[in-house]
Design a protein around this motif. Sequence first.
Motif, PDB file in Angstrom:
ATOM      1  N   GLN A   1       0.811  -1.219   0.000  1.00 49.03           N
ATOM      2  CA  GLN A   1       0.000   0.000   0.000  1.00 49.03           C
ATOM      3  C   GLN A   1       0.846   1.271   0.000  1.00 49.03           C
ATOM      4  O   GLN A   1       0.358   2.340  -0.372  1.00 49.03           O
ATOM      5  CB  GLN A   1      -0.919   0.010   1.219  1.00 49.03           C
ATOM      6  N   SER A   2       2.103   1.155   0.407  1.00 53.91           N
ATOM      7  CA  SER A   2       2.968   2.329   0.523  1.00 53.91           C
ATOM      8  C   SER A   2       3.604   2.752  -0.793  1.00 53.91           C
ATOM      9  O   SER A   2       4.286   3.771  -0.846  1.00 53.91           O
ATOM     10  CB  SER A   2       4.083   2.066   1.551  1.00 53.91           C
ATOM     11  N   HIS A   3       3.390   1.954  -1.844  1.00 51.98           N
ATOM     12  CA  HIS A   3       4.007   2.251  -3.135  1.00 51.98           C
ATOM     13  C   HIS A   3       2.951   2.204  -4.241  1.00 51.98           C
ATOM     14  O   HIS A   3       1.981   1.444  -4.139  1.00 51.98           O
ATOM     15  CB  HIS A   3       5.117   1.248  -3.443  1.00 51.98           C
ATOM     16  N   PRO A   4       3.133   2.995  -5.296  1.00 51.61           N
ATOM     17  CA  PRO A   4       2.197   2.943  -6.427  1.00 51.61           C
ATOM     18  C   PRO A   4       2.165   1.548  -7.046  1.00 51.61           C
ATOM     19  O   PRO A   4       3.178   0.827  -7.050  1.00 51.61           O
ATOM     20  CB  PRO A   4       2.782   3.968  -7.421  1.00 51.61           C
ATOM     21  N   ALA A   5       1.024   1.156  -7.548  1.00 53.95           N
ATOM     22  CA  ALA A   5       0.868  -0.184  -8.145  1.00 53.95           C
ATOM     23  C   ALA A   5       1.860  -0.414  -9.273  1.00 53.95           C
ATOM     24  O   ALA A   5       2.321  -1.547  -9.504  1.00 53.95           O
ATOM     25  CB  ALA A   5      -0.560  -0.358  -8.646  1.00 53.95           C
ATOM     26  N   GLU A   6       2.217   0.670 -10.003  1.00 51.01           N
ATOM     27  CA  GLU A   6       3.124   0.532 -11.150  1.00 51.01           C
ATOM     28  C   GLU A   6       4.485  -0.004 -10.725  1.00 51.01           C
ATOM     29  O   GLU A   6       5.176  -0.666 -11.500  1.00 51.01           O
ATOM     30  CB  GLU A   6       3.325   1.886 -11.846  1.00 51.01           C
ATOM     31  N   VAL A   7       4.876   0.284  -9.487  1.00 49.63           N
ATOM     32  CA  VAL A   7       6.182  -0.159  -8.984  1.00 49.63           C
ATOM     33  C   VAL A   7       6.301  -1.680  -9.047  1.00 49.63           C
ATOM     34  O   VAL A   7       7.343  -2.231  -9.385  1.00 49.63           O
ATOM     35  CB  VAL A   7       6.389   0.334  -7.536  1.00 49.63           C
ATOM     36  N   PHE A   8       5.199  -2.361  -8.747  1.00 52.34           N
ATOM     37  CA  PHE A   8       5.223  -3.826  -8.692  1.00 52.34           C
ATOM     38  C   PHE A   8       5.015  -4.469 -10.063  1.00 52.34           C
ATOM     39  O   PHE A   8       5.036  -5.688 -10.187  1.00 52.34           O
ATOM     40  CB  PHE A   8       4.161  -4.313  -7.703  1.00 52.34           C
ATOM     41  N   GLN A   9       4.811  -3.631 -11.062  1.00 55.24           N
ATOM     42  CA  GLN A   9       4.667  -4.134 -12.431  1.00 55.24           C
ATOM     43  C   GLN A   9       5.919  -3.896 -13.263  1.00 55.24           C
ATOM     44  O   GLN A   9       6.010  -4.343 -14.399  1.00 55.24           O
ATOM     45  CB  GLN A   9       3.461  -3.454 -13.090  1.00 55.24           C
ATOM     46  N   GLN A  10       6.892  -3.202 -12.672  1.00 54.69           N
ATOM     47  CA  GLN A  10       8.124  -2.913 -13.392  1.00 54.69           C
ATOM     48  C   GLN A  10       8.950  -4.174 -13.588  1.00 54.69           C
ATOM     49  O   GLN A  10       8.943  -5.084 -12.757  1.00 54.69           O
ATOM     50  CB  GLN A  10       8.950  -1.867 -12.636  1.00 54.69           C
ATOM     51  N   GLU A  11       9.662  -4.210 -14.690  1.00 56.79           N
ATOM     52  CA  GLU A  11      10.511  -5.364 -14.993  1.00 56.79           C
ATOM     53  C   GLU A  11      11.670  -5.417 -14.009  1.00 56.79           C
ATOM     54  O   GLU A  11      12.311  -4.409 -13.714  1.00 56.79           O
ATOM     55  CB  GLU A  11      11.047  -5.238 -16.426  1.00 56.79           C
ATOM     56  N   LEU A  12      11.936  -6.601 -13.489  1.00 62.91           N
ATOM     57  CA  LEU A  12      13.027  -6.790 -12.538  1.00 62.91           C
ATOM     58  C   LEU A  12      14.344  -7.006 -13.277  1.00 62.91           C
ATOM     59  O   LEU A  12      14.348  -7.513 -14.404  1.00 62.91           O
ATOM     60  CB  LEU A  12      12.747  -8.005 -11.652  1.00 62.91           C
ATOM     61  N   PRO A  13      15.479  -6.650 -12.651  1.00 61.34           N
ATOM     62  CA  PRO A  13      16.770  -7.009 -13.245  1.00 61.34           C
ATOM     63  C   PRO A  13      16.833  -8.517 -13.481  1.00 61.34           C
ATOM     64  O   PRO A  13      16.240  -9.296 -12.733  1.00 61.34           O
ATOM     65  CB  PRO A  13      17.780  -6.572 -12.173  1.00 61.34           C
ATOM     66  N   GLU A  14      17.538  -8.921 -14.513  1.00 59.42           N
ATOM     67  CA  GLU A  14      17.534 -10.331 -14.934  1.00 59.42           C
ATOM     68  C   GLU A  14      17.909 -11.285 -13.803  1.00 59.42           C
ATOM     69  O   GLU A  14      17.267 -12.331 -13.620  1.00 59.42           O
ATOM     70  CB  GLU A  14      18.509 -10.509 -16.108  1.00 59.42           C
ATOM     71  N   THR A  15      18.932 -10.936 -13.031  1.00 57.34           N
ATOM     72  CA  THR A  15      19.366 -11.810 -11.935  1.00 57.34           C
ATOM     73  C   THR A  15      18.273 -11.974 -10.887  1.00 57.34           C
ATOM     74  O   THR A  15      18.034 -13.077 -10.382  1.00 57.34           O
ATOM     75  CB  THR A  15      20.630 -11.230 -11.263  1.00 57.34           C
ATOM     76  N   ILE A  16      17.596 -10.885 -10.572  1.00 58.13           N
ATOM     77  CA  ILE A  16      16.533 -10.927  -9.566  1.00 58.13           C
ATOM     78  C   ILE A  16      15.335 -11.708 -10.103  1.00 58.13           C
ATOM     79  O   ILE A  16      14.703 -12.486  -9.379  1.00 58.13           O
ATOM     80  CB  ILE A  16      16.101  -9.502  -9.161  1.00 58.13           C
TER      81      ILE A  16
END
Length: 218
Positions: free
Chosen positions: A133-148
């Motif tokens: 809830q503390s972050h915009p929803a878009e943050v969790f839709q961003q592409e992760l670095p390949e290793t992660i």
Amino acid sequence: MVQLSTSVCLLGGLFGLLLLVPVLMALTPASMCTPLKTLNDSLSHRRRYMKHNFPINYTIRVHQKEVFKLSNINRMRLHVEGLDELVLQRLWFQVNQGVLKKIIRVMPERHPSRPYTAELERRFRDAEGVFVQSHPAEVFQQELPETIQDIWDHLTEEPDRVPESSWRFATPKFLLDNFCHTMHCLFSECFASTKAQQDYCGVSHWRKGRKKDLQPES
């Protein structure tokens, strides 16, 4: 007059940037600190519930990626391009979600540590909910670095598809030690005022890990 006006503008701009520095450095939203400190209170009792209530050298099977230590964070910070703290915090929640499930799964209903672990998981879920809830929803839709992303895929893989070489045996206390220490490292702003504050992200701290708590599967 023009030169004076320019100087005033530059000073004003510099002052504005200085005001922004605390905002940019405050990686953990203030709202996160209350549930994390509540979680930390529970973790302070982990020795009693995760060591004294289990047989000596008792271990459980976890995915090797769930052995998430301070040294792992240090290596990722050094070698993963495009990595930020928010990504590491997301990974921390994903890892420990699985760790808590596996610890609870091995406990019979009447195990003396089951109520403690169930409450710990509830508090963890509360913290995770505030985090989302503390972050915009878009943050969790961003592409992760390949290793992660690779680590994430392994963590969410169906257990029957995980190769035997990817499983490890670890003591419950060792897993919760990692849980606690990495929390203090990744959400350090929430624990900066606590007594005897330690730099959990420091090299001198994560090198103290004990190898005897972690065993490869035979």
